[in-house]
Design a protein around this motif. Structure first.
Motif, PDB file in Angstrom:
ATOM      1  N   GLN A 291      -7.430  -0.821  -0.125  1.00 46.03           N
ATOM      2  CA  GLN A 291      -6.441  -1.043   0.925  1.00 46.03           C
ATOM      3  C   GLN A 291      -7.087  -1.369   2.275  1.00 46.03           C
ATOM      4  OE1 GLN A 291      -7.016   1.888  -0.489  1.00 46.03           O
ATOM      5  NE2 GLN A 291      -6.819   3.577   0.949  1.00 46.03           N
TER       6      GLN A 291
ATOM      7  N   GLN B 224      -1.733   6.479  -0.015  1.00 47.08           N
ATOM      8  CA  GLN B 224      -3.050   5.961   0.355  1.00 47.08           C
ATOM      9  C   GLN B 224      -3.322   6.324   1.814  1.00 47.08           C
ATOM     10  OE1 GLN B 224      -5.194   4.737  -1.602  1.00 47.08           O
ATOM     11  NE2 GLN B 224      -4.237   3.531  -3.205  1.00 47.08           N
TER      12      GLN B 224
ATOM     13  N   VAL C 292       0.871  -1.167   0.000  1.00 48.97           N
ATOM     14  CA  VAL C 292       0.000   0.000   0.000  1.00 48.97           C
ATOM     15  C   VAL C 292       0.913   1.222   0.000  1.00 48.97           C
ATOM     16  CG1 VAL C 292      -1.757   1.288   1.272  1.00 48.97           C
ATOM     17  CG2 VAL C 292      -1.823  -1.226   1.240  1.00 48.97           C
TER      18      VAL C 292
END
Length: 166
Positions: free
Chosen positions: A87, A28, A24
């Motif tokens: 995510q 994010q 990730v």
């Protein structure tokens, strides 16, 4: 690359994780799911087990990085994928699998959580160290909310998953 369209494919959890490490990116948002989200996730799992039906988990968009990692302990190569979308979902799935591994399904650790020194999920920003500490059972005491949520999510699933006997 004009004209290139991503392909959408339905995958089960095993197919999703097969041969992959997920990263990730720092841009994010940090982990933000709370107990209501975990309860919904868990209720969906229980319903699927009771009715023996598949469940649509939602979209997880991945982008290949063309990088690979090699787990020499198990002689397994992994392709590294960036998580573009989903995510929160993939982190929750990972924590759920970790909880199952911790409460009596240890084979899940090798299949989905960590191979040698390769963590199958790498979080960006503030979350990565706490996630690794949870995987390695270092019992972190996070000070910020996003990391507390990671730990609470794992604890929630460790509490409810002993009810599962698949």
């Amino acid at each position: 690359m004009a004209g290139v369209r991503p392909s959408a494919q339905a995958k089960n959890v095993y197919e999703l994780f097969a041969g992959k490490v997920f990263r990730v990116p720092d841009y994010q948002r940090n982990y933000a799911w709370e107990k209501k989200n975990w309860e919904d996730f868990w209720n969906d799992i229980k319903e699927g087990l009771l009715t023996k039906t598949e469940h649509y988990w939602g979209t997880i968009a991945l982008k290949s990085t063309d990088e690979s990692l090699y787990c020499s302990e198990k002689d397994i190569p992994f392709n590294l994928f960036e998580v573009v979308d989903g995510q929160q979902r993939i982190t929750t799935i990972y924590l759920f699998l970790l909880a199952l591994a911790n409460v009596g399904k240890p084979a899940l650790r090798e299949s989905f959580i960590k191979c040698g020194n390769i963590y199958r999920l790498e979080l960006g920003g503030l979350n990565n160290k706490v996630l690794k500490d949870l995987v390695d059972r270092k019992n972190p005491s996070p000070a910020i909310k996003t990391n507390k949520l990671l730990k609470e999510c794992l604890e929630y699933f460790e509490t409810v998953t002993p009810q599962v006997n698949p």
